[in-house]
Write a protein that holds these residues in place. Structure first.
Motif, PDB file in Angstrom:
ATOM      1  N   GLY A   8       0.838  -1.220  -0.101  1.00 15.68           N
ATOM      2  CA  GLY A   8      -0.085   0.003  -0.018  1.00 15.68           C
ATOM      3  C   GLY A   8       0.822   1.264  -0.009  1.00 15.68           C
ATOM      4  O   GLY A   8       1.435   1.428   1.113  1.00 15.68           O
ATOM      5  N   THR A   9       0.870   2.153  -1.064  1.00 17.15           N
ATOM      6  CA  THR A   9       1.977   3.003  -1.319  1.00 17.15           C
ATOM      7  C   THR A   9       1.123   4.405  -1.530  1.00 17.15           C
ATOM      8  O   THR A   9       1.394   5.133  -2.309  1.00 17.15           O
ATOM      9  N   GLY A  10       0.387   4.436  -0.476  1.00 17.74           N
ATOM     10  CA  GLY A  10      -0.101   5.972  -0.382  1.00 17.74           C
ATOM     11  C   GLY A  10       0.506   6.848   0.719  1.00 17.74           C
ATOM     12  O   GLY A  10       1.771   6.649   0.567  1.00 17.74           O
ATOM     13  N   LEU A  11      -0.032   7.655   1.035  1.00 22.65           N
ATOM     14  CA  LEU A  11       0.757   8.900   1.871  1.00 22.65           C
ATOM     15  C   LEU A  11       1.593   7.977   2.780  1.00 22.65           C
ATOM     16  O   LEU A  11       2.694   8.602   3.186  1.00 22.65           O
ATOM     17  N   THR A  26      16.521  -2.276   3.170  1.00 22.83           N
ATOM     18  CA  THR A  26      15.857  -2.384   1.777  1.00 22.83           C
ATOM     19  C   THR A  26      14.507  -2.492   1.959  1.00 22.83           C
ATOM     20  O   THR A  26      13.968  -3.399   2.662  1.00 22.83           O
ATOM     21  N   VAL A  27      13.713  -1.883   1.101  1.00 18.07           N
ATOM     22  CA  VAL A  27      12.231  -1.754   0.946  1.00 18.07           C
ATOM     23  C   VAL A  27      11.688  -2.347  -0.313  1.00 18.07           C
ATOM     24  O   VAL A  27      12.152  -1.650  -1.517  1.00 18.07           O
ATOM     25  N   HIS A  28      10.796  -3.242  -0.468  1.00 15.71           N
ATOM     26  CA  HIS A  28       9.994  -3.416  -1.428  1.00 15.71           C
ATOM     27  C   HIS A  28       8.652  -2.860  -1.587  1.00 15.71           C
ATOM     28  O   HIS A  28       8.086  -2.799  -0.177  1.00 15.71           O
ATOM     29  N   LEU A  29       8.358  -2.613  -2.593  1.00 15.46           N
ATOM     30  CA  LEU A  29       6.761  -2.037  -2.625  1.00 15.46           C
ATOM     31  C   LEU A  29       5.683  -2.504  -3.565  1.00 15.46           C
ATOM     32  O   LEU A  29       6.251  -2.995  -4.753  1.00 15.46           O
ATOM     33  N   THR A  30       4.674  -2.840  -3.184  1.00 13.62           N
ATOM     34  CA  THR A  30       3.633  -3.463  -3.608  1.00 13.62           C
ATOM     35  C   THR A  30       2.202  -2.575  -3.407  1.00 13.62           C
ATOM     36  O   THR A  30       2.056  -1.973  -2.555  1.00 13.62           O
ATOM     37  N   ASP A  31       1.535  -2.667  -4.389  1.00 12.26           N
ATOM     38  CA  ASP A  31       0.075  -1.950  -4.269  1.00 12.26           C
ATOM     39  C   ASP A  31      -0.958  -2.348  -5.201  1.00 12.26           C
ATOM     40  O   ASP A  31      -0.476  -2.881  -6.252  1.00 12.26           O
ATOM     41  N   HIS A  32      -2.252  -2.315  -4.917  1.00 11.54           N
ATOM     42  CA  HIS A  32      -3.277  -2.998  -5.967  1.00 11.54           C
ATOM     43  C   HIS A  32      -3.242  -2.021  -7.208  1.00 11.54           C
ATOM     44  O   HIS A  32      -3.619  -2.561  -8.097  1.00 11.54           O
ATOM     45  N   ASP A  33      -2.876  -0.949  -7.022  1.00  8.83           N
ATOM     46  CA  ASP A  33      -2.643  -0.054  -8.217  1.00  8.83           C
ATOM     47  C   ASP A  33      -1.025  -0.199  -8.654  1.00  8.83           C
ATOM     48  O   ASP A  33      -0.350   0.749  -7.853  1.00  8.83           O
ATOM     49  N   PRO A  34      -0.787  -0.802  -9.573  1.00  7.92           N
ATOM     50  CA  PRO A  34       0.671  -0.813 -10.006  1.00  7.92           C
ATOM     51  C   PRO A  34       1.378   0.639 -10.291  1.00  7.92           C
ATOM     52  O   PRO A  34       2.869   0.786  -9.894  1.00  7.92           O
ATOM     53  N   GLN A  35       0.699   1.516 -10.744  1.00  9.33           N
ATOM     54  CA  GLN A  35       1.031   2.894 -11.064  1.00  9.33           C
ATOM     55  C   GLN A  35       1.361   3.976  -9.629  1.00  9.33           C
ATOM     56  O   GLN A  35       2.446   4.317  -9.875  1.00  9.33           O
ATOM     57  N   GLN A  36       0.704   3.366  -8.716  1.00 10.96           N
ATOM     58  CA  GLN A  36       1.033   3.913  -7.394  1.00 10.96           C
ATOM     59  C   GLN A  36       2.292   3.541  -7.004  1.00 10.96           C
ATOM     60  O   GLN A  36       3.006   4.219  -6.169  1.00 10.96           O
ATOM     61  N   GLY A 120      -2.004   9.982  -1.157  1.00 14.59           N
ATOM     62  CA  GLY A 120      -0.994   9.441  -2.426  1.00 14.59           C
ATOM     63  C   GLY A 120       0.309   9.473  -2.122  1.00 14.59           C
ATOM     64  O   GLY A 120       1.036  10.297  -1.268  1.00 14.59           O
ATOM     65  N   PRO A 121       1.123   8.662  -2.833  1.00 13.44           N
ATOM     66  CA  PRO A 121       2.426   8.933  -2.674  1.00 13.44           C
ATOM     67  C   PRO A 121       3.354  10.243  -2.972  1.00 13.44           C
ATOM     68  O   PRO A 121       4.247  10.353  -2.501  1.00 13.44           O
ATOM     69  N   LEU A 122       2.687  10.844  -3.795  1.00 15.38           N
ATOM     70  CA  LEU A 122       3.327  12.398  -4.035  1.00 15.38           C
ATOM     71  C   LEU A 122       3.191  13.211  -3.007  1.00 15.38           C
ATOM     72  O   LEU A 122       3.910  14.425  -3.059  1.00 15.38           O
ATOM     73  N   ALA A 123       2.483  13.098  -1.858  1.00 13.77           N
ATOM     74  CA  ALA A 123       2.393  13.839  -0.944  1.00 13.77           C
ATOM     75  C   ALA A 123       3.180  13.519   0.275  1.00 13.77           C
ATOM     76  O   ALA A 123       3.281  13.964   1.339  1.00 13.77           O
ATOM     77  N   ALA A 124       3.873  12.085   0.042  1.00 16.66           N
ATOM     78  CA  ALA A 124       4.515  11.551   1.040  1.00 16.66           C
ATOM     79  C   ALA A 124       5.991  12.311   1.407  1.00 16.66           C
ATOM     80  O   ALA A 124       6.581  12.817   0.400  1.00 16.66           O
ATOM     81  N   THR A 125       6.308  12.266   2.742  1.00 14.60           N
ATOM     82  CA  THR A 125       7.606  12.624   3.241  1.00 14.60           C
ATOM     83  C   THR A 125       8.384  11.772   4.184  1.00 14.60           C
ATOM     84  O   THR A 125       7.575  11.199   4.836  1.00 14.60           O
ATOM     85  N   ALA A 126       9.733  11.761   3.988  1.00  7.61           N
ATOM     86  CA  ALA A 126      10.308  10.794   5.116  1.00  7.61           C
ATOM     87  C   ALA A 126      10.271  11.203   6.516  1.00  7.61           C
ATOM     88  O   ALA A 126      10.359  10.687   7.421  1.00  7.61           O
ATOM     89  N   ASP A 127       9.690  12.504   6.687  1.00  4.04           N
ATOM     90  CA  ASP A 127       9.748  13.243   8.106  1.00  4.04           C
ATOM     91  C   ASP A 127       8.334  13.487   8.404  1.00  4.04           C
ATOM     92  O   ASP A 127       8.063  13.997   9.626  1.00  4.04           O
ATOM     93  N   LEU A 128       7.284  12.815   8.041  1.00  5.22           N
ATOM     94  CA  LEU A 128       6.075  12.984   8.196  1.00  5.22           C
ATOM     95  C   LEU A 128       5.556  12.532   9.552  1.00  5.22           C
ATOM     96  O   LEU A 128       4.884  13.003  10.364  1.00  5.22           O
ATOM     97  N   PHE A 129       6.321  11.451  10.345  1.00  3.36           N
ATOM     98  CA  PHE A 129       5.826  10.803  11.502  1.00  3.36           C
ATOM     99  C   PHE A 129       6.939  11.640  12.500  1.00  3.36           C
ATOM    100  O   PHE A 129       6.703  11.256  13.651  1.00  3.36           O
ATOM    101  N   GLU A 130       7.723  12.345  12.272  1.00  3.37           N
ATOM    102  CA  GLU A 130       8.705  12.798  13.216  1.00  3.37           C
ATOM    103  C   GLU A 130       8.099  13.716  14.281  1.00  3.37           C
ATOM    104  O   GLU A 130       7.385  14.591  14.304  1.00  3.37           O
TER     105      GLU A 130
END
Length: 361
Positions: A8-11, A26-36, A120-130
């Protein structure tokens, strides 16, 4: 933790992946929407596609209604040593997993208390949870190894772990997140067909109250559908308060002086209860709330103005604890409210005046 699978590669999922990659996981990414998933990978959140061998931790970032199904599938396939989800409701998914007869010793429900109006992924940031709370809901059956993996994830995301019972968590988020979102949406809905002359008068107060109403309705239908009972109970209490407020306001219209006094007392009581509740909201970094002094600075709406203010405050040796911006209606100008320690306010005011800023008293 050396490897993780984010399903699930949303926000939330993408933000967690970005934080893990930053810490060398090392991170692997899957989503029901491959484009996401491709978008998240392009942002540097990991590698698109399922891993060939089991990872240390599988992180399920699916909507609450789908969490149990996604988790059950991952657990049956044995994709990881440990499993967790990040859904905003915790009791329902666990009950669903139990009903499927799965061994839940390798699973822990979690909820990072952070988000944005955008999804969505475009809104994501590495420091979202800081600095934000991240709730963990272990049970007596939870393996210590899985709890430690969850704590390591929280640490990598620079969040603050909070251990709670799942049902207590669901009641708590109904109070501090789900119910306020509906109330914000109800207030914002009053603006939909309001006259333009009225809407143009909107100031910072209405912006503060309605900010979260901008969130994706589809996402919130999923959230509220997973926690309807506690939210409905709270809204029932709010409805009772609204009925009382209406009665008190009607009384203020009365020609009878005693009724007006009674109405005024009712409104004052409600406002005072609001004061009492507001001061319990945690302050900076989750600490006890503190009273700050406001230094209000008039600025033109031009590039670099905010940077100059903060630079000048820094040169004066003042730490700005918080900031708000109120835009002037119909003008390219605004009011920047700098919140500082009370003893720092006169120093900052003098320093900014010396540097040519207009201070509003």
């Amino acid at each position: 933790m050396r490897s993780a699978l984010v399903i699930g590669t949303g926000l939330i999922g993408t933000s967690a992946a970005l934080a893990l990659v930053r810490r060398g996981v090392t991170v692997h990414l899957t989503d029901h929407d491959p484009q996401q998933a491709r978008t998240a990978a392009a942002l540097g959140a990991g590698t698109e596609g399922a891993p060939d061998t089991p990872v240390d931790l599988a992180i399920v970032a699916a909507p609450p209604a789908h969490v149990a199904g996604v988790l059950a599938d991952a657990m049956r396939r044995g994709v990881a040593r440990g499993y967790l989800d990040v859904a905003s409701v915790k009791g329902g998914p666990r009950r669903e997993l139990q009903s499927l007869g799965l061994d839940l010793s390798g699973y822990i429900g979690t909820h990072p208390m952070s988000g944005r109006e955008r999804s969505g992924p475009l809104a994501a940031t590495a420091d979202l949870f800081e600095g934000r709370p991240w709730v963990l809901t272990p049970t007596r059956d939870t393996d210590t190894e899985v709890l430690n993996l969850a704590l390591e994830l929280v640490s990598h995301c620079r969040a603050v772990p909070v251990v709670m019972d799942a049902e207590a968590h669901d009641r708590a988020v109904a109070l501090v997140s789900h119910m306020p979102h509906l109330v914000s949406s109800m207030v914002a809905a009053r603006l939909e067909h309001a006259e333009e002359s009225a809407v143009r008068l909107c100031g910072q107060g209405i912006r503060d109250v309605t900010r979260i109403a901008a969130s994706d309705p589809r996402m919130w239908i999923d959230i509220l559908s997973a926690n309807p009972g506690p939210v409905a109970d709270l809204l029932s209490d709010v409805a009772a308060d609204l009925d009382e407020a209406v009665r008190a306001l009607r009384a203020l219209q009365s020609a009878d002086e005693s009724e007006r006094r009674e109405g005024g007392a009712g409104i004052e009581d409600m406002l005072r209860r609001g004061n009492a509740g507001q001061v319990r909201v945690p302050g900076k970094h989750g600490s006890a709330p503190r009273a700050y002094e406001v230094v209000a600075v008039l600025i033109d709406d031009q590039p670099g103005q905010l940077a100059r203010i903060f630079a000048d405050a820094g040169m004066a040796g003042i730490n700005v604890e918080d900031v708000r911006i109120e835009h002037a209606t119909g003008q390219q100008a605004g009011l920047v409210q700098l919140m500082v320690e009370p003893k720092a306010a006169p120093v900052l005011t003098a320093a900014l005046r010396e540097r040519g800023w207009a201070i509003r008293q």
